[in-house]
Enzyme design. Structure first.
Site, PDB file in Angstrom:
ATOM      1  N   ASP A  85       0.853  -1.199   0.000  1.00  0.00           N
ATOM      2  CA  ASP A  85       0.000   0.000   0.000  1.00  0.00           C
ATOM      3  C   ASP A  85       0.886   1.247   0.000  1.00  0.00           C
ATOM      4  OD1 ASP A  85      -2.382   1.428   0.175  1.00  0.00           O
ATOM      5  OD2 ASP A  85      -2.383   1.406   2.373  1.00  0.00           O
ATOM      6  N   ASP A 106       3.133   4.563  -5.512  1.00  0.00           N
ATOM      7  CA  ASP A 106       2.513   5.883  -5.339  1.00  0.00           C
ATOM      8  C   ASP A 106       3.518   6.969  -5.714  1.00  0.00           C
ATOM      9  OD1 ASP A 106       1.355   8.213  -4.582  1.00  0.00           O
ATOM     10  OD2 ASP A 106       0.879   7.606  -2.529  1.00  0.00           O
ATOM     11  N   GLY A 179      -8.035   8.302   7.098  1.00  0.00           N
ATOM     12  CA  GLY A 179      -8.379   8.582   8.495  1.00  0.00           C
ATOM     13  C   GLY A 179      -9.836   9.008   8.635  1.00  0.00           C
ATOM     14  N   ASN A 230     -10.027   0.731  -0.095  1.00  0.00           N
ATOM     15  CA  ASN A 230      -9.055   0.539   0.982  1.00  0.00           C
ATOM     16  C   ASN A 230      -9.638   0.947   2.329  1.00  0.00           C
ATOM     17  OD1 ASN A 230      -7.421   0.096  -1.210  1.00  0.00           O
ATOM     18  ND2 ASN A 230      -5.809   1.492  -0.552  1.00  0.00           N
ATOM     19  N   THR A 233      -8.152   2.646   8.926  1.00  0.00           N
ATOM     20  CA  THR A 233      -8.455   3.253  10.234  1.00  0.00           C
ATOM     21  C   THR A 233      -9.627   2.575  10.935  1.00  0.00           C
ATOM     22  OG1 THR A 233      -7.650   5.340   9.344  1.00  0.00           O
ATOM     23  CG2 THR A 233      -8.948   5.462  11.370  1.00  0.00           C
TER      24      THR A 233
HETATM   25  P1  13P Z   1      -8.529   4.719   5.879  1.00  0.00           P
HETATM   26  O1  13P Z   1      -7.499   4.594   6.941  1.00  0.00           O
HETATM   27  O2  13P Z   1      -9.143   6.072   5.850  1.00  0.00           O
HETATM   28  O3  13P Z   1      -9.539   3.637   5.920  1.00  0.00           O
HETATM   29  O4  13P Z   1      -7.764   4.612   4.471  1.00  0.00           O
HETATM   30  C1  13P Z   1      -7.077   3.443   4.153  1.00  0.00           C
HETATM   31  C2  13P Z   1      -6.319   3.586   2.891  1.00  0.00           C
HETATM   32  O5  13P Z   1      -6.707   4.262   1.981  1.00  0.00           O
HETATM   33  C3  13P Z   1      -5.079   2.798   2.765  1.00  0.00           C
HETATM   34  O6  13P Z   1      -4.378   3.105   1.607  1.00  0.00           O
END
Ligand code: 13P
Length: 288
Positions: A85, A106, A179, A230, A233
């Site tokens: 990721d 990325d 987040g 994705n 959080t």
């Molecule tokens: P969140 O932590 O907002 O769920 O996002 C996760 C994310 O996009 C990981 O790449």
């Protein structure tokens, strides 16, 4: 089933109008909870690992070995992709060498032409080993592992150029944030998403920042080409809440409540619960 890359998962999700959840892992409990839920729900799944989480777990090879061994020892038969990721250029190469089945490179913080050049190089390397590649255009807002995005909305023209490099999935900023979403969040920019979808015919789109996006927006995003969502959080929050309740109720002080296998059990169940909620919301249940 051994690890699979994300190609067939994405194709099926696009044709079947659902999205595959990519849930970030941090340790053995996270991995076990997500794999077990996917198997119970007969859902394909992607395990996302940030560079920070790779470091926390002591390295790419350790993570790859653990995930592969757990798939085997837990008799997991649903498709599982192990996905880097928000990989850097160097991190992507390490994940490829360690046996990840999918990576995100990325390059969104580089000048656009540099993002193009580096993405091209990573695609060639990854594809030579049958590994799928997610690329990103336009920073996504919020903070993850010290990376602060600007909450940009991606330019459809740039999306088209990156999508043409042979990538397998495209993450494009559409006002999403990593987040918790602030109370004054404007919501996803569906006009931008529709324009990106129109430009990048057939390209599976990735929605980052899945935590806290309301169900109606998730459904609309899927109808506009999102095939991977994705979530990080929200698993942490469910784990934290359940663990806090256990300790606040004094359960760690009763009998052998201090045993880590007991102490971590409520949080483990918390992760399972939110992964189930998300898989149902994303429509991936029984799509393995
Ligand atoms: P969140 O932590 O907002 O769920 O996002 C996760 C994310 O996009 C990981 O790449």
């Amino acid at each position: 089933m051994p690890l699979v890359n994300a190609k067939e998962m994405m194709q099926k999700a696009r044709e079947g109008h659902y999205a595959v959840g990519a849930f970030n892992i941090n340790n053995l409990e996270w991995t076990k909870a997500i794999l077990q839920t996917a198997q119970e729900l007969n859902s394909p799944v992607m395990l996302g690992v940030s560079e920070g989480a790779n470091k926390y777990m002591t390295g790419y090879t350790v993570v790859a070995a653990m995930v592969k061994a757990m798939i085997e020892s837990m008799n997991i038969t649903v498709p599982v992709a192990l996905h880097l990721d928000h990989g850097t250029y160097e991190g992507a190469k390490k994940a490829i060498a360690a046996g990840y089945s999918s990576i995100m490179f990325d390059g969104s913080h580089f000048p656009f032409e540099e993002n193009v050049e580096k993405t091209k190089e990573i695609v060639a390397l990854a594809h030579s080993k049958g590994i799928t590649v997610e690329a990103e255009v336009g920073a996504i807002g919020g903070e993850e592992d010290g990376v602060i995005g600007r909450g940009e909305v991606a330019d459809p023209e740039e999306c088209y150029k990156i999508a043409s490099l042979g990538i397998d999935m495209l993450a494009a900023g559409i006002g999403n944030i990593h987040g918790k979403y602030p109370a004054n969040w404007q919501g996803l920019d569906f006009e931008a998403l529709a324009a990106i979808k129109a430009k990048c015919q057939g390209m599976p789109l990735v929605l980052h920042g899945g935590t806290g996006i309301p169900e109606d927006m998730i459904k609309k995003a899927i109808s506009l080409g999102v095939c991977k969502i994705n979530v990080n959080t929200e698993c942490q929050l469910y784990f934290q809440e359940a663990t806090r309740k256990y300790i606040e109720a004094g359960k760690d002080l009763e009998g052998k409540g201090y045993d880590p296998r007991k102490l971590l059990a409520p949080g483990f169940e918390g992760i399972k619960e939110i992964v189930r909620i998300k898989m149902e919301m994303f429509g991936s249940v029984n799509k393995a």
